[in-house]
Design an enzyme around this catalytic site. Sequence first.
Site, PDB file in Angstrom:
ATOM      1  N   HIS A 292     -14.116 -26.790  21.175  1.00  0.00           N
ATOM      2  CA  HIS A 292     -14.441 -26.717  19.875  1.00  0.00           C
ATOM      3  C   HIS A 292     -13.932 -25.888  19.463  1.00  0.00           C
ATOM      4  O   HIS A 292     -13.834 -24.605  19.805  1.00  0.00           O
ATOM      5  CB  HIS A 292     -15.675 -27.035  19.601  1.00  0.00           C
ATOM      6  CG  HIS A 292     -15.548 -27.558  17.869  1.00  0.00           C
ATOM      7  ND1 HIS A 292     -15.152 -26.651  17.125  1.00  0.00           N
ATOM      8  CD2 HIS A 292     -15.863 -28.682  17.563  1.00  0.00           C
ATOM      9  CE1 HIS A 292     -15.648 -27.629  15.537  1.00  0.00           C
ATOM     10  NE2 HIS A 292     -15.526 -28.831  16.480  1.00  0.00           N
ATOM     11  N   ASP A 349     -18.114 -35.694  20.033  1.00  0.00           N
ATOM     12  CA  ASP A 349     -17.505 -36.771  21.421  1.00  0.00           C
ATOM     13  C   ASP A 349     -18.155 -37.351  22.872  1.00  0.00           C
ATOM     14  O   ASP A 349     -17.952 -38.433  22.642  1.00  0.00           O
ATOM     15  CB  ASP A 349     -15.940 -36.849  21.040  1.00  0.00           C
ATOM     16  CG  ASP A 349     -14.887 -36.373  19.916  1.00  0.00           C
ATOM     17  OD1 ASP A 349     -15.766 -37.413  18.933  1.00  0.00           O
ATOM     18  OD2 ASP A 349     -14.656 -36.064  19.271  1.00  0.00           O
TER      19      ASP A 349
HETATM   20  N1  ACO Z   1     -10.381 -29.627  29.156  1.00  0.00           N
HETATM   21  C1  ACO Z   1      -9.919 -28.843  29.614  1.00  0.00           C
HETATM   22  N2  ACO Z   1     -10.025 -27.346  29.226  1.00  0.00           N
HETATM   23  C2  ACO Z   1      -9.681 -27.076  27.556  1.00  0.00           C
HETATM   24  C3  ACO Z   1     -10.494 -28.062  27.049  1.00  0.00           C
HETATM   25  C4  ACO Z   1     -11.057 -28.882  27.574  1.00  0.00           C
HETATM   26  N3  ACO Z   1     -11.685 -30.162  26.518  1.00  0.00           N
HETATM   27  N4  ACO Z   1     -10.889 -27.610  25.766  1.00  0.00           N
HETATM   28  C5  ACO Z   1      -9.640 -25.931  25.543  1.00  0.00           C
HETATM   29  N5  ACO Z   1      -9.551 -26.304  27.110  1.00  0.00           N
HETATM   30  C6  ACO Z   1      -9.168 -25.072  27.589  1.00  0.00           C
HETATM   31  C7  ACO Z   1      -7.622 -24.642  26.848  1.00  0.00           C
HETATM   32  O1  ACO Z   1      -6.696 -25.401  28.157  1.00  0.00           O
HETATM   33  C8  ACO Z   1      -7.683 -23.699  27.279  1.00  0.00           C
HETATM   34  O2  ACO Z   1      -7.342 -22.931  28.339  1.00  0.00           O
HETATM   35  P1  ACO Z   1      -6.325 -21.360  28.987  1.00  0.00           P
HETATM   36  O3  ACO Z   1      -7.134 -20.654  27.999  1.00  0.00           O
HETATM   37  O4  ACO Z   1      -6.666 -21.264  30.173  1.00  0.00           O
HETATM   38  O5  ACO Z   1      -4.817 -21.301  28.051  1.00  0.00           O
HETATM   39  C9  ACO Z   1      -9.114 -22.730  26.342  1.00  0.00           C
HETATM   40  O6  ACO Z   1      -9.869 -23.722  27.295  1.00  0.00           O
HETATM   41  C10 ACO Z   1      -8.734 -22.740  25.018  1.00  0.00           C
HETATM   42  O7  ACO Z   1      -8.455 -23.426  24.921  1.00  0.00           O
HETATM   43  P2  ACO Z   1      -7.173 -23.999  22.796  1.00  0.00           P
HETATM   44  O8  ACO Z   1      -6.694 -24.819  22.569  1.00  0.00           O
HETATM   45  O9  ACO Z   1      -6.957 -22.528  22.573  1.00  0.00           O
HETATM   46  O10 ACO Z   1      -8.836 -24.170  22.183  1.00  0.00           O
HETATM   47  P3  ACO Z   1      -8.586 -24.919  20.871  1.00  0.00           P
HETATM   48  O11 ACO Z   1      -9.493 -23.968  19.905  1.00  0.00           O
HETATM   49  O12 ACO Z   1      -7.659 -24.450  20.034  1.00  0.00           O
HETATM   50  O13 ACO Z   1      -8.664 -26.094  20.928  1.00  0.00           O
HETATM   51  C11 ACO Z   1      -9.593 -28.560  21.339  1.00  0.00           C
HETATM   52  C12 ACO Z   1      -9.974 -27.148  20.626  1.00  0.00           C
HETATM   53  C13 ACO Z   1      -8.498 -29.045  20.760  1.00  0.00           C
HETATM   54  C14 ACO Z   1     -11.103 -29.096  20.730  1.00  0.00           C
HETATM   55  C15 ACO Z   1     -10.408 -28.427  22.229  1.00  0.00           C
HETATM   56  O14 ACO Z   1     -10.950 -27.335  23.127  1.00  0.00           O
HETATM   57  C16 ACO Z   1      -9.668 -30.162  22.854  1.00  0.00           C
HETATM   58  O15 ACO Z   1      -8.368 -30.049  23.118  1.00  0.00           O
HETATM   59  N6  ACO Z   1     -10.472 -30.761  23.312  1.00  0.00           N
HETATM   60  C17 ACO Z   1     -11.134 -32.127  24.238  1.00  0.00           C
HETATM   61  C18 ACO Z   1     -10.456 -32.767  23.094  1.00  0.00           C
HETATM   62  C19 ACO Z   1     -11.575 -33.573  21.932  1.00  0.00           C
HETATM   63  O16 ACO Z   1     -12.682 -33.649  22.632  1.00  0.00           O
HETATM   64  N7  ACO Z   1     -11.649 -33.401  20.916  1.00  0.00           N
HETATM   65  C20 ACO Z   1     -12.491 -33.388  19.766  1.00  0.00           C
HETATM   66  C21 ACO Z   1     -13.041 -32.029  19.175  1.00  0.00           C
HETATM   67  S1  ACO Z   1     -14.710 -32.439  18.013  1.00  0.00           S
HETATM   68  C22 ACO Z   1     -14.211 -33.254  16.560  1.00  0.00           C
HETATM   69  O17 ACO Z   1     -12.142 -33.064  16.227  1.00  0.00           O
HETATM   70  C23 ACO Z   1     -14.268 -34.671  15.614  1.00  0.00           C
END
Ligand code: ACO
Length: 404
Positions: A292, A349
């Site tokens: 998140h 989720d």
């Molecule tokens: N699985 C694997 N790796 C992940 C995940 C995940 N679900 N989420 C983030 N990461 C990793 C990224 O690859 C990144 O790794 P790095 O530092 O090695 O490059 C690091 O964690 C940080 O990720 P960001 O993309 O910078 O985090 P951000 O805060 O921008 O993204 C998000 C948040 C979009 C929700 C992300 O965690 C994600 O894609 N989750 C999966 C989709 C999901 O479940 N979305 C629902 C969110 S809740 C909602 O909107 C209702």
Amino acid sequence: MEALSNKLSDYFDVESVDGRPLLKPQRRHVDLRILDEGLVQTAICRSRIGRIDASIPRLEYRGYDVAELADHADFLEVAFLLLTGHSEPTAILDFKRQVDSYMERLCDLPVTLSSMVRKSTATDFLALSILTALSQREAELKDDSRPLNVAAFLLAVIGISVAVYARGGSEALDTHDQLQLTRTNFIDRLLHAALSRQPELFAVSLMNKFLILHAEHGLNCSTAVVRAVASTGADPFAAVVAGICAFKGPLHGGASEEVGKMYDGIFRESLDVARFIDDCLARRCRLMGFGHRIYKKPDPRAAYMKRLLIDERENFSLILPYVGICEAFDQEVRTRDYFTDRGLCPNPDLFNGILLRRIGFPSEMNTMLLCFSRSIGWLAHYFDSLDSKAPILRPQELYGVART
Ligand code: ACO
């Protein structure tokens, strides 16, 4: 060329908010650019609707803890609270009557919508339903500045849309009849129509909790889109439909549907969750239902639903294999450094689809049902944006400047 100043105080007044520095441009137009991709640091408005404290973590609607509201309140009461900022029993009763009254006035909407069901995904169908209902029946509502009236209409349309979609468009007249039955509450009549049976008390209570937990969550991506649309002077329905379109993306609310499909696949093919996670990491995929932007500790909504699965174990016995898959994800991820090092915790989720499946909805409706709930937060922000006379949203871009 004049020397550029590196001093922030030449451009910004610096205040302190919640123990953090807040930079405010000294004039409306300051001659500098801020590169903040994804608007991670930038506040685009002030509001008093939903408050997130990620350090605890805690989520409040108008000052009330969301967990307490989910335990004790009714969804339409919470909708009233979010839209008006207060709680008045007589006015809440009027609001509930308004929703009922629109439900009755939209009596032929199930028939109109039924033919569209098979051609659309659930979220697209929801967006189409709102635009269809509006254009056919209540176009004058576009100019209505009364948030409760707009919300009552929208909830009635969304309720009908959910019921029609859940039935796959069949028996439209029957759907209509069941929506018109006088029942104790909105959710009860809606579930009856959607599931074609009298819903159990537990399902009604679960749906109520689900709708409350997701009604508002600050300025996330879809809510920012709603405020952007509001700033153009467009009507509230256009803003809500734009919110749905932003929300359905798989990194946002669409993740709920993706998690649902993931569970369905694991259940159908008896896959091992630990291996599934390892494969996902090896392929550098994002594991849906984790991570998140704001929370790096367990999300309060996810924590609430996780507790519910434990406290109400017997009531979930009908779908125990799915509960097992969900809990296996939660546990397995905690044993992997990849997730703990990055503060990737379960987001709602991971749990949403379990509650919805227990109520009786298929995975492909998960995101649509989240939109149902969030439509209230979107409307609250839409009207808040109008009240605050927010200027049209117009961020900058850095044309031709390559990433370094
Ligand atoms: N699985 C694997 N790796 C992940 C995940 C995940 N679900 N989420 C983030 N990461 C990793 C990224 O690859 C990144 O790794 P790095 O530092 O090695 O490059 C690091 O964690 C940080 O990720 P960001 O993309 O910078 O985090 P951000 O805060 O921008 O993204 C998000 C948040 C979009 C929700 C992300 O965690 C994600 O894609 N989750 C999966 C989709 C999901 O479940 N979305 C629902 C969110 S809740 C909602 O909107 C209702």
